[in-house]
Design an enzyme around this catalytic site. Structure first.
Site, PDB file in Angstrom:
ATOM      1  N   HIS A  34     -10.377   0.950   2.528  1.00  0.00           N
ATOM      2  CA  HIS A  34     -10.147   2.299   3.041  1.00  0.00           C
ATOM      3  C   HIS A  34      -8.780   2.411   3.707  1.00  0.00           C
ATOM      4  CE1 HIS A  34     -10.270   5.276   6.356  1.00  0.00           C
ATOM      5  NE2 HIS A  34     -10.715   6.039   5.395  1.00  0.00           N
ATOM      6  N   GLU A  37      -6.151   3.129   1.283  1.00  0.00           N
ATOM      7  CA  GLU A  37      -6.085   4.533   0.864  1.00  0.00           C
ATOM      8  C   GLU A  37      -4.936   5.245   1.563  1.00  0.00           C
ATOM      9  OE1 GLU A  37      -9.296   7.330   1.091  1.00  0.00           O
ATOM     10  OE2 GLU A  37     -10.737   5.732   0.714  1.00  0.00           O
ATOM     11  N   HIS A  38      -4.795   4.981   2.851  1.00  0.00           N
ATOM     12  CA  HIS A  38      -3.737   5.604   3.633  1.00  0.00           C
ATOM     13  C   HIS A  38      -2.364   5.030   3.272  1.00  0.00           C
ATOM     14  CE1 HIS A  38      -6.365   7.572   6.779  1.00  0.00           C
ATOM     15  NE2 HIS A  38      -7.230   6.779   6.172  1.00  0.00           N
ATOM     16  N   GLU A 114      -9.855   8.369  12.681  1.00  0.00           N
ATOM     17  CA  GLU A 114     -10.928   8.663  11.732  1.00  0.00           C
ATOM     18  C   GLU A 114     -12.240   8.038  12.195  1.00  0.00           C
ATOM     19  OE1 GLU A 114     -11.339   8.664   6.853  1.00  0.00           O
ATOM     20  OE2 GLU A 114      -9.524   7.894   7.807  1.00  0.00           O
TER      21      GLU A 114
END
Length: 411
Positions: A34, A37-38, A114
């Site tokens: 994840h 992803e950034h 997040e």
């Protein structure tokens, strides 16, 4: 390379699917997929982050990614004439990112924000708590996003090694749906990813990944929320189990719609909760079947009692023929209506290839639903719903002892 021509549209949805998800991370890598992803969108050897954004905005395209427990997808949605650009950008970010130290630190703060947002959402917290409770120390029990501790401790080297070691072309599937020509898109993908004309995936993740650890019965996450949030469930089927269509019918009839037994019993007849539904999750070697309900804290005990009664009743007696017929009709409609756009069709292509190594036509999928019988549903319900229940609760309770008596016999 998988494509589907969709008549009457002028767009194309494209995805680079990677057979790597959060379950493939070591504990010190928890949340790495994840996190990437950034980072992969923050710049490549050929493009800056701003350049990537400007190129896609200039053609009105969408560019994004998502991570799940067993796969990751980087995708774009563009006009048909902009497919070459979209594939070039996707391949560039997936294979040629820079992962600059400054960007790692910048996005670390974003990922931590997040996680904080998740902590403010009781339903998100509940899902993660349930997985942790039912899967224990197995990687499926870890949150996809990672933890505050793992993200704070993640080094640039750890992220880089995970990316370079796992995001390899044999693990990739390129899927596209819309107004396209297969040969043209396949050639573009081969050129962009530097591989042959057909990208060969490593194959579906095998079943039987080892015995899961013993699960807990009850878990509580104290949260100063207005509602109590409950997930009550059991181990389900893995995705290779041939009874998955039967489970889909059982799920639809139990808690999949307004006429479902749980919705009628919990909300319509008793008014105990605004939202109540059932869900299934099927992984390569494990699965879950669960029921969610959100209610006033003082009504949690009654909700638990009603849900348990419904599950016990279906375990003992199955479903009525009319319930099965109605559930099958709901699934047929949902299957077809859910594929009315190019993005949904692209997702179906990518997931099917990674999960099963083959494509199943809509006709075949509908036939599998039609073939389900009430006896099959009853047999599966008796097997699954008679198991010991696992419960996860998020709400304004200080300790497990404060939970209603209907949950105490699970502990």
């Amino acid at each position: 390379m998988l494509t589907e021509q969709v008549p009457g549209v002028r767009s194309v949805a494209l995805g680079v699917w990677i057979a790597i998800g959060s379950r493939d991370e070591r504990p010190d890598q928890a949340g790495a997929a994840h996190y990437l992803e950034h980072l992969l969108f923050k710049g490549t050897g050929r493009r800056t982050a701003q350049g990537i954004a400007e190129e896609m905005d200039a053609v009105g395209g969408e560019l994004n990614a998502f991570t799940a427990k067993e796969h990751t997808c980087y995708y774009a949605h563009v006009l048909d004439e902009d497919v070459p650009l979209a594939l070039d950008v996707l391949a560039d970010v997936v294979t040629n990112a820079e992962l600059a130290h400054t960007d790692v630190e910048l996005e670390r703060g974003v990922v931590l924000e997040e996680i904080a947002m998740r902590d403010d959402d009781p339903e998100d917290l509940l899902g993660e708590l349930f997985d942790e409770t039912i899967f224990g120390t197995h990687p499926l029990g870890r949150p996809v996003i990672g933890s505050e501790e793992s993200i704070r401790g993640m080094s640039r080297e750890t992220l880089h090694d995970f990316w370079r070691g796992e995001y390899t072309t044999p693990r990739m599937v390129v899927a596209a749906a819309g107004n396209l020509d297969h040969g043209h898109v396949a050639d573009l993908a081969a050129k962009a990813l530097g591989d042959g004309p057909e990208l060969a995936p490593v194959g579906p993740r095998p079943a039987g990944g080892g015995r899961l650890p013993a699960r807990k019965a009850l878990a509580l996450r104290t949260d100063d929320s207005e509602q109590a949030h409950l997930l009550l469930g059991v181990p389900g089927l893995d995705r290779h189990d041939p009874r998955r269509p039967v489970l889909a019918v059982l799920n639809a009839a139990l808690g999949g719609g307004l006429s479902s037994r749980l919705f009628q019993q919990v909300r319509e007849q008793r008014g105990l909760a605004y939202q109540v539904y059932s869900a299934q999750a099927c992984y390569a070697d494990a699965g879950t079947f669960s029921v969610y309900a959100g209610c006033a804290p003082e009504r949690l005990g009654e909700v638990v009692a009603v849900v348990r009664d419904v599950l016990a009743g279906v375990a003992a007696d199955g479903l009525t023929e009319s319930e099965v017929v109605r559930a099958k009709g709901s699934l047929r409609g949902g299957t077809v209506l859910g594929l009315e756009d190019t993005a949904s069709r692209m997702n179906r292509l990518g997931r099917s290839e990674l999960d099963h190594g083959r494509q199943r036509s809509i006709t075949e999928s509908l036939a599998r639903i039609d073939a389900v019988t009430p006896v099959q549903v009853a047999d599966l319900a008796a097997e699954l719903l008679a198991q010991d229940l696992t419960a996860a609760v998020v709400g304004p309770y200080d300790a497990v002892d404060d939970l209603p008596a209907a949950l105490h016999d699970l502990a």
